[in-house]
Design a protein around this motif. Structure first.
Motif, PDB file in Angstrom:
ATOM      1  N   ALA A   7      -7.205  -5.813  31.440  1.00 29.41           N
ATOM      2  CA  ALA A   7      -6.544  -4.585  31.852  1.00 29.41           C
ATOM      3  C   ALA A   7      -5.443  -4.904  32.845  1.00 29.41           C
ATOM      4  O   ALA A   7      -5.448  -5.941  33.471  1.00 29.41           O
ATOM      5  CB  ALA A   7      -7.564  -3.647  32.480  1.00 29.41           C
ATOM      6  N   SER A   8      -4.503  -3.983  32.975  1.00 25.42           N
ATOM      7  CA  SER A   8      -3.387  -4.253  33.866  1.00 25.42           C
ATOM      8  C   SER A   8      -2.793  -2.958  34.364  1.00 25.42           C
ATOM      9  O   SER A   8      -3.197  -1.879  33.985  1.00 25.42           O
ATOM     10  CB  SER A   8      -2.333  -5.066  33.120  1.00 25.42           C
ATOM     11  N   ALA A   9      -1.781  -3.088  35.227  1.00 30.10           N
ATOM     12  CA  ALA A   9      -1.265  -1.906  35.910  1.00 30.10           C
ATOM     13  C   ALA A   9      -0.049  -1.336  35.214  1.00 30.10           C
ATOM     14  O   ALA A   9       1.047  -1.315  35.741  1.00 30.10           O
ATOM     15  CB  ALA A   9      -0.926  -2.250  37.354  1.00 30.10           C
ATOM     16  N   LEU A  26       7.102  -9.946  36.681  1.00 33.76           N
ATOM     17  CA  LEU A  26       6.662 -11.154  35.984  1.00 33.76           C
ATOM     18  C   LEU A  26       6.948 -11.042  34.500  1.00 33.76           C
ATOM     19  O   LEU A  26       7.366 -11.999  33.858  1.00 33.76           O
ATOM     20  CB  LEU A  26       5.162 -11.369  36.215  1.00 33.76           C
ATOM     21  N   LEU A  27       6.745  -9.838  33.967  1.00 29.81           N
ATOM     22  CA  LEU A  27       6.876  -9.603  32.532  1.00 29.81           C
ATOM     23  C   LEU A  27       7.539  -8.253  32.315  1.00 29.81           C
ATOM     24  O   LEU A  27       7.224  -7.284  33.010  1.00 29.81           O
ATOM     25  CB  LEU A  27       5.478  -9.619  31.885  1.00 29.81           C
ATOM     26  N   LYS A  28       8.481  -8.190  31.366  1.00 34.99           N
ATOM     27  CA  LYS A  28       9.073  -6.920  30.955  1.00 34.99           C
ATOM     28  C   LYS A  28       8.886  -6.753  29.457  1.00 34.99           C
ATOM     29  O   LYS A  28       9.166  -7.671  28.675  1.00 34.99           O
ATOM     30  CB  LYS A  28      10.579  -6.879  31.268  1.00 34.99           C
ATOM     31  N   GLU A  38      -0.976  -7.656  39.227  1.00 30.37           N
ATOM     32  CA  GLU A  38      -1.864  -7.283  38.117  1.00 30.37           C
ATOM     33  C   GLU A  38      -2.303  -8.505  37.310  1.00 30.37           C
ATOM     34  O   GLU A  38      -3.461  -8.595  36.880  1.00 30.37           O
ATOM     35  CB  GLU A  38      -1.212  -6.240  37.218  1.00 30.37           C
ATOM     36  N   PHE A  39      -1.405  -9.464  37.116  1.00 33.80           N
ATOM     37  CA  PHE A  39      -1.789 -10.656  36.364  1.00 33.80           C
ATOM     38  C   PHE A  39      -2.864 -11.443  37.115  1.00 33.80           C
ATOM     39  O   PHE A  39      -3.857 -11.879  36.525  1.00 33.80           O
ATOM     40  CB  PHE A  39      -0.564 -11.537  36.111  1.00 33.80           C
ATOM     41  N   ASN A  44      -8.195 -13.614  37.912  1.00 32.97           N
ATOM     42  CA  ASN A  44      -9.300 -13.919  38.828  1.00 32.97           C
ATOM     43  C   ASN A  44     -10.608 -13.293  38.377  1.00 32.97           C
ATOM     44  O   ASN A  44     -11.685 -13.824  38.649  1.00 32.97           O
ATOM     45  CB  ASN A  44      -8.951 -13.447  40.244  1.00 32.97           C
ATOM     46  N   LYS A  45     -10.541 -12.152  37.696  1.00 30.04           N
ATOM     47  CA  LYS A  45     -11.761 -11.532  37.185  1.00 30.04           C
ATOM     48  C   LYS A  45     -12.405 -12.378  36.099  1.00 30.04           C
ATOM     49  O   LYS A  45     -13.615 -12.347  35.902  1.00 30.04           O
ATOM     50  CB  LYS A  45     -11.468 -10.135  36.615  1.00 30.04           C
TER      51      LYS A  45
END
Length: 657
Positions: A7-9, A26-28, A38-39, A44-45
């Motif tokens: 999941a991400s923001a 970081l990414l578009k 978010e990455f 880390n999770k």
């Protein structure tokens, strides 16, 4: 499932997100950005906390998964999946649960926490009689129910049997079977009014009628004793259903129990061989630690009657079948700090939360340094008073008039301000229709408004300033979007698209092959069982479809524990027993893992391609994977993907140290 984890923001379309300035991207994906925060949260999770520095290969694999996930979420958003009412309702419910541990409401007073923990040192045994209110009860109905409760209490105190009174008068559906008895329980296991009353009674005393959400209760305290803490047990279960099966299960559990009495060291072998609880069988019969009031009463009573580690119970019947229980360990009530999170969680779910409502409001006011415009509030109160009993539309006219005069701020703070227009908008959304008559008081309406306002401010402040909460909210939101997308585009489609399944099967037939197989009957017996007669009988038999049934009828009627039997077609190379056998020899006797194994072999089937019907389970899984890969390929063609390589390299270098 990887997608749900990843999941991400994705930008959240609400004022909270606008107040949170983005980091370097970081990414578009088509101009929509994702950042380092978010990455790293996702990465880390999915890595162990004490994992070694990340390798370049692992980093690139995780980044590629992140890109794939973001593509899916972007596509789901473009399809408008987040705009449906069903999604909005479900996400709001999730968010309400997610935010609770972070809010001031969760900072309960030390006194409430200590009181709950103090009660946890005891268990109490109580019975009750419930008197429910009739549907749409009037005040007179409530008084009548209360008087009935007092009357039955008086009868009990005069010597009538409390349990018989429960059978006769209780509206609790379980009273007909348990006669009102609730068994033992401890703090936080009953609704608060019931708990308060029970813990304040003396043994043998009967309470005055106590009101809860269920109705009026009269409670009799039957016992109180120190809390024995928690137990860790293993068990062996023989299931039963119906009279005939119940008798066989009863005989079987008693044979097992007799074997245990003769040789307690057999326990693990007996659990492995005979237990019919698949969840615990794989873990040597172990079930998680439990305390009083958290497991079926018959099982709990038998377990807490065991005194020494290694002791086992006589057979115990519950709704699941027959159990033998062995004590593996016991521990007292944990220290306060250890159970504090659990106590907080439980208190937030019961009526204790109402007791701290005023305190939470005061804490929020202090947190944001809130001041209220008393002059404007008095004007609003007068507008409500003069509009009472009149159409609500007239109230709005007066409020709009006030909004055009002087100071328009009702509430000021260091975080945000609220205007009279905000108050009007709240009323139009949450209040009565303009065509109805006004009957609500200003104090009631304004109290609800202020509570809602400060709760909203607290959540907004939390989202902006607490990274973990912000990412957790977005994780759930995007996980829900992903589930909906994958269900529509991959999972359900793969299940229903039989034409696509067949085409995929025809194009990949080499992946679906039977290796060499053999029809066989396999008998296993623990070393303490004498199966020489079984061996003599089987050694003369040819494998038939009915051989397993004949074997059971002949040898298991008197001793159900003599052996276990399995008859089916086995893949030779995938079975350690069969892979080394001479398949031309029809009968074999082996010894493996302290078991005697008898094998009768039948027809040998050569390797061949599987038919479509024989591989549908695996085929659907493969077809789902194919559809998902195809979807990702199409999304990479659909969207423009830009990676900030400098930012990406900085992240890798920080993780590789």
């Amino acid at each position: 499932m990887l997608g749900i984890l990843f999941a991400s923001a994705t930008p959240v379309p609400d004022p909270i997100k606008e107040a949170n300035p983005p980091l370097d991207y970081l990414l578009k994906i088509d101009g929509e950005t994702s950042d380092r925060e978010e990455f790293l949260y996702i990465l880390n999770k999915n890595r162990q906390k004490d994992a070694a520095p990340i390798s370049r290969t692992e980093f690139e694999e995780n980044f590629e998964l992140f890109v794939d996930y973001k593509l899916k979420v972007k596509y789901a958003m473009d399809l408008g999946m987040h705009k449906t009412k069903a999604f909005s309702d479900e996400f709001s419910a999730f968010k309400d649960q997610l935010k609770k541990p972070y809010l001031l409401e969760n900072s309960l007073t030390e006194g409430e926490l200590r009181k709950a923990y103090s009660r946890m040192q005891e268990i109490v045994k109580a019975s009750h009689i419930l008197f429910q209110f009739p549907q749409n009860a009037s005040k007179e109905d409530s008084i009548a129910v209360f008087k009935m409760a007092e009357k039955i209490k008086a009868e009990a105190e005069a010597g009538e049997d409390f349990h018989q009174l429960a059978v006769q008068h209780s509206d609790d559906p379980s009273a007909s079977s348990n006669k009102g008895s609730l068994g033992y329980f401890t703090a936080l296991q009953m609704v608060l009014p019931f708990e308060e009353a029970a813990y304040n009674l003396k043994v043998g005393e009967i309470s005055s009628p106590i009101i809860s959400d269920f109705g009026y209760h009269i409670i009799k305290l039957e016992d109180r004793r120190p809390n024995p803490g928690q137990l860790h047990v293993s068990h062996l279960l023989i299931r039963s259903a119906g009279a005939e099966e119940d008798q066989m299960a009863f005989n079987k559990i008693n044979q097992i129990h007799q074997n245990l009495i003769e040789n307690p060291s057999q326990w693990l072998e007996l659990v492995k061989t005979y237990s019919e609880d698949p969840g615990s069988k794989a873990n040597k019969g172990m079930i998680p630690w439990f305390g009083v009031g958290s497991i079926v009463p018959e099982f709990e009573h038998a377990a807490f009657s065991l005194s020494k580690k290694g002791d086992f119970s006589a057979p115990v019947k519950t709704e699941y079948g027959y159990h033998i229980i062995r004590l593996e360990g016991a521990k007292p009530v944990p220290p306060f700090n250890e159970v504090l999170p659990t106590i907080k969680s439980n208190i937030l779910r019961d009526s204790r939360s109402n007791l701290i409502k005023d305190q939470v409001l005061a804490m929020q006011k202090a947190k944001f340094n809130v001041t209220e415009n008393s002059q404007l509030i008095n004007s609003l109160k007068n507008a409500f008073s003069s509009s009472s009993g009149r159409p609500v539309a007239q109230l709005y006219i007066k409020l709009e008039g006030l909004s055009n005069k002087g100071d328009k701020l009702i509430v000021r703070s260091e975080w945000k301000d609220a205007t009279i227009q905000d108050f009007i908008a709240y009323l139009k959304k949450e209040g009565p229709s303009v065509n109805t008559l006004l009957n609500a008081s200003f104090d009631e309406v304004y109290g609800d408004y202020l509570e809602n306002l400060l709760a909203t401010w607290e959540e907004e402040h939390l989202y902006q300033n607490n990274k973990d909460y912000r990412q957790l909210v977005n994780e759930y939101k995007n996980g829900m979007l992903l589930f909906e997308l994958m269900n529509n585009e991959v999972w359900q489609k793969a299940l229903e698209d039989s034409t696509g399944q067949r085409n995929y099967f025809q194009n990949n037939t080499d992946n679906y092959m039977w290796s060499k197989r053999v029809k066989a009957l396999i008998v296993k017996a623990i070393k303490s069982q004498n199966i020489s007669k079984v061996e003599s009988w089987l050694s003369t038999k040819t494998l038939t479809d009915s051989l397993s049934t004949e074997l059971k009828n002949r040898f298991l009627e008197k001793n159900t524990l003599l052996f276990t039997v399995e008859q089916k077609t086995f893949e030779v190379d995938n079975n350690e027993l069969l892979s080394e056998l001479d398949l031309n020899q029809t009968f074999h006797k082996l010894h493996q893992n302290e078991e005697t194994v008898l094998i009768v072999l039948g027809e040998t089937l050569p390797a061949r391609q599987k038919k479509y019907e024989e591989t549908r389970g695996r085929l659907i899984q493969d077809y789902q994977q194919y559809l998902e890969t195809k979807l990702i390929t199409e999304l990479k063609q659909k969207y423009t993907i830009q990676v900030n390589e400098d930012e990406k390299e900085k992240i890798y270098q920080s993780l590789a140290k």
